[in-house]
Design an enzyme around this catalytic site. Structure first.
Site, short mmCIF file in Angstrom:
data_model
loop_
_atom_site.label_atom_id
_atom_site.label_comp_id
_atom_site.label_asym_id
_atom_site.label_seq_id
_atom_site.Cartn_x
_atom_site.Cartn_y
_atom_site.Cartn_z
N LYS A 1 -10.91 12.57 -2.52
CA LYS A 1 -11.63 11.77 -1.27
C LYS A 1 -11.05 12.56 -0.15
CE LYS A 1 -10.05 7.98 -0.15
NZ LYS A 1 -9.53 6.08 -0.03
N HIS B 1 0.89 -1.62 0.25
CA HIS B 1 0.18 -0.13 -0.12
C HIS B 1 1.21 1.12 -0.03
CE1 HIS B 1 -3.01 3.29 0.49
NE2 HIS B 1 -2.52 3.11 1.73
N SER C 1 -11.42 -1.92 0.00
CA SER C 1 -12.12 -2.59 1.69
C SER C 1 -13.44 -2.54 2.01
CB SER C 1 -11.56 -1.70 2.63
OG SER C 1 -11.10 -1.92 3.59
C1 R5P Z 1 -6.96 3.47 0.91
O1 R5P Z 1 -5.48 4.49 0.44
C2 R5P Z 1 -6.84 3.01 -0.55
O2 R5P Z 1 -6.21 2.91 -1.43
C3 R5P Z 1 -8.06 2.52 -0.37
O3 R5P Z 1 -8.69 3.78 -1.64
C4 R5P Z 1 -9.08 2.67 0.36
O4 R5P Z 1 -8.55 1.24 1.14
C5 R5P Z 1 -10.38 2.30 0.34
O5 R5P Z 1 -11.19 1.61 1.25
P1 R5P Z 1 -12.78 1.37 1.33
O6 R5P Z 1 -12.61 0.75 -0.12
O7 R5P Z 1 -13.19 1.60 2.83
O8 R5P Z 1 -13.25 2.96 0.48
#
Ligand code: R5P
Length: 286
Positions: free
Chosen positions: A188, A124, A218
């Site tokens: 975001k 990540h 996630s």
């Molecule tokens: C964040 O930094 C990651 O790149 C993803 O955008 C994040 O983990 C996505 O999480 P979720 O599906 O809960 O919005």
């Protein structure tokens, strides 16, 4: 090389072994009534090089990986490679508030303590593939984005790639280059662990096939909110690809919002259409 598959990614372990044309190691993993994991290696490994393929999405997966590697060492394997297609805890690679545990450092250090090498896919906190050193731990970061781009190549006619946030722009750029198309990004703001806000933006995507890419899905909030914003600009289709599909709220939550949803097989889920087995096998052959 003998390849052992952990319980979190047994199918991928098998596919890596097949791609390598190597022996499959046998092991037994049980969970005691109190939740403790029991690991037994049921294969002769003395004097042999081994690899353990185990994604870590929970603390229990991490412990299973460490127990397996250490047992292989005790059985005198010459080298033990930790292949961790999805490695959790990598989102905390910096201290955002004083006193916070640096989870990425601690987890990598724990694995490094027992393994001879560490390989992961799209870690990540890294934006490029290759060997990385983080807090004195050396590891290999493989990039599955070209595999996702290749998947979409023959599926969409008029592509444009959109990153849901600035952190994913590198993936969008890489994919757009591969597909020879334009890319853009949204903005975001994370409100909580499960809530995000995507800023409204007018996009030049009318009649086009939008591809939204992220490294991890996630809860799905980032993608769902992004798709809602993108749909206001009337694209022909909305296609979503990610490397690591956790899909905590299930894949059905995307059903009425996106036209196509895929991930790689670093985690087991119903939309893991792109396999990283060949990528991992190539790295293990090094
Ligand atoms: C964040 O930094 C990651 O790149 C993803 O955008 C994040 O983990 C996505 O999480 P979720 O599906 O809960 O919005």
């Amino acid at each position: 090389m003998i390849v052992f598959g952990g319980t979190s990614t047994a199918g991928l372990g098998w596919a890596v072994r097949k791609a390598l044309g190597s022996e499959a190691g046998k092991s037994e993993v049980k969970i005691f009534p109190d939740g403790e994991r029991y690991v037994r290696i049921d294969y002769p490994v003395a004097g042999k090089e081994c690899a353990v393929v185990q994604s870590v999405r929970s603390s229990d997966d991490l412990l299973e990986l460490i127990l397996m590697i250490d047992a292989l060492r005790d059985m005198r394997a010459t080298q033990v490679h930790a292949v961790i297609p999805y490695l959790a805890y990598m989102r905390q690679d910096k201290r955002f508030k004083q006193g916070e545990a640096l989870s990425a450092k601690t987890v990598l250090k724990m694995i490094d303590e027992v393994a001879d090498s560490i390989t992961t896919v799209n870690c990540h906190f890294l934006n490029s593939a290759g060997e990385a050193v983080y807090n004195h731990v050396r590891f290999m970061n493989l990039d599955a984005i070209p595999l996702i781009a290749e998947y979409f190549k023959n599926k969409v006619k008029s592509p444009i790639v959109i990153a849901p946030d600035k952190g994913s722009v590198a993936f969008a750029k890489e994919t757009a280059k591969y597909l020879d198309c334009e890319f853009d990004h949204l903005s975001k703001t994370r409100i909580s662990g499960s809530e995000v806000k995507i800023e409204a933006k007018e996009l030049d995507v009318k009649g086009m096939d939008v591809i939204i890419l992220d490294d991890i899905i996630s809860t799905g909030g980032t993608i769902i909110e992004s798709a809602k914003v993108i749909k206001k600009s009337r694209p022909s289709s909305v296609n979503v690809g990610c490397v690591h599909g956790l899909f905590l709220n299930g894949v059905d939550s995307f059903r009425d919002i996106v036209d196509r949803l895929i991930s790689t097989d670093t985690l087991e889920n119903p939309v893991g259409k792109v396999s990283v087995a060949g990528l991992i096998a190539k790295d293990l052959m090094r």
